[in-house]
Design a protein around this motif. Structure first.
Motif, PDB file in Angstrom:
ATOM      1  N   THR A   4       0.860  -1.185   0.000  1.00 43.32           N
ATOM      2  CA  THR A   4       0.000   0.000   0.000  1.00 43.32           C
ATOM      3  C   THR A   4       0.893   1.230   0.000  1.00 43.32           C
ATOM      4  O   THR A   4       1.663   1.438   0.937  1.00 43.32           O
ATOM      5  N   TYR A   5       0.798   2.028  -1.057  1.00 40.15           N
ATOM      6  CA  TYR A   5       1.615   3.227  -1.186  1.00 40.15           C
ATOM      7  C   TYR A   5       0.748   4.481  -1.016  1.00 40.15           C
ATOM      8  O   TYR A   5      -0.350   4.560  -1.587  1.00 40.15           O
ATOM      9  N   VAL A   6       1.270   5.435  -0.279  1.00 41.42           N
ATOM     10  CA  VAL A   6       0.717   6.786  -0.263  1.00 41.42           C
ATOM     11  C   VAL A   6       1.824   7.692  -0.778  1.00 41.42           C
ATOM     12  O   VAL A   6       2.892   7.796  -0.166  1.00 41.42           O
ATOM     13  N   THR A  63      -6.117  11.127   5.078  1.00 41.69           N
ATOM     14  CA  THR A  63      -6.163  10.125   4.011  1.00 41.69           C
ATOM     15  C   THR A  63      -5.906   8.729   4.573  1.00 41.69           C
ATOM     16  O   THR A  63      -6.647   7.780   4.275  1.00 41.69           O
ATOM     17  N   ILE A  64      -4.898   8.614   5.399  1.00 41.05           N
ATOM     18  CA  ILE A  64      -4.558   7.300   5.965  1.00 41.05           C
ATOM     19  C   ILE A  64      -5.660   6.794   6.884  1.00 41.05           C
ATOM     20  O   ILE A  64      -6.037   5.610   6.839  1.00 41.05           O
ATOM     21  N   GLU A  67      -9.146   6.198   4.803  1.00 38.08           N
ATOM     22  CA  GLU A  67      -9.036   5.032   3.920  1.00 38.08           C
ATOM     23  C   GLU A  67      -8.709   3.768   4.711  1.00 38.08           C
ATOM     24  O   GLU A  67      -8.614   2.678   4.138  1.00 38.08           O
ATOM     25  N   GLU A  68      -8.506   3.934   6.019  1.00 33.28           N
ATOM     26  CA  GLU A  68      -8.219   2.822   6.935  1.00 33.28           C
ATOM     27  C   GLU A  68      -7.004   2.020   6.462  1.00 33.28           C
ATOM     28  O   GLU A  68      -7.042   0.790   6.363  1.00 33.28           O
ATOM     29  N   LEU A  69      -5.933   2.751   6.198  1.00 31.28           N
ATOM     30  CA  LEU A  69      -4.718   2.135   5.666  1.00 31.28           C
ATOM     31  C   LEU A  69      -3.778   1.706   6.779  1.00 31.28           C
ATOM     32  O   LEU A  69      -3.636   2.392   7.788  1.00 31.28           O
TER      33      LEU A  69
END
Length: 237
Positions: A4-6, A63-64, A67-69
């Motif tokens: 998973t990339y941000v 965002t994190i 998006e529940e990252l």
């Protein structure tokens, strides 16, 4: 299994600048998020005098969280290293690795402007313009960023936006210095070297435990060397 990339953009850009890199990463089975900071790109309507570095950090945190990252590989390009570090500092349990792509490695309690070579900060302040009530620095030419292909030059000229100067002058406050944060990789672009990135590259090279690479590509390589950048990101642990 995919990562998973941000991907965090730098000055004058927006999430749009990562579209080519995201294509290659997604093709290989990775999840990719490319948030745009408040006041830039397609969010330029949010430009205001209150937009500062903390705003950019909160953009990424949200965002994190929304998006529940988890197990995020957080990539900060250029000035994007500041906000990426702030988000990693706030959410250490969610960040697997922080990658600086010719990115700014913060000095706690100090602004990004303190890292700039002599004369550059003064020049940018002198050339700043008032955009709808917000003092901004104006985009450079794509050629200044190492872009030479006419299509890429036109693409950048259509999309780059003025950047709120407050984000460069705000000090960053961290719970721990970057070298005590998540595992880090620093990728230094050397063809040619981009003067504002030299301070951070030299610092990163000295930090024990960090992975440090030098690659003969230009600073805005996310535009014209996207496939190479995607491979570099994938090769990091």
């Amino acid at each position: 299994m995919g990562k998973t990339y941000v991907l965090v953009h730098g000055l004058f850009h927006g999430g749009w600048c990562w579209s080519k890199v995201a294509h290659f990463l997604q093709r290989n089975g990775h999840r990719v998020f490319t948030p745009t900071h408040s006041g830039l790109g397609e969010r330029k309507h949010l430009l205001s005098p209150s937009v500062g570095l903390d705003t950019f950090i909160q953009d990424l945190i949200n965002t994190i969280l929304w998006e529940e990252l988890r197990q995020v590989t957080l990539v900060g390009h250029s000035f994007g290293g500041m906000a990426a570090t702030g988000a990693a500092d706030a959410l250490p349990e969610r960040v697997h690795r922080l990658i600086y792509l010719d990115g700014a490695v913060p000095e706690p309690g100090r602004p990004f402007s303190s890292q700039l070579p002599s004369g550059i900060e003064e020049q940018r302040l002198k050339q700043a313009q008032n955009i709808d009530g917000t003092l901004c620095i104006m985009p450079p030419t794509p050629e200044d960023l190492g872009i030479t292909h006419p299509d890429d030059i036109r693409w950048l000229n259509r999309r780059m936006t003025p950047h709120p100067i407050k984000t460069l002058l705000d000090p960053i406050y961290l719970q721990r210095p970057p070298e005590q944060g998540p595992p880090c990789t620093f990728i230094h672009c050397t063809q040619p070297e981009y003067p504002p990135a030299i301070y951070s590259s030299r610092k990163a090279k000295r930090i024990s435990g960090w992975l440090y690479r030098e690659v003969a590509i230009n600073h805005d390589c996310i535009i014209n060397k996207a496939e190479i950048v995607a491979k570099l990101l994938e090769e990091s642990p």
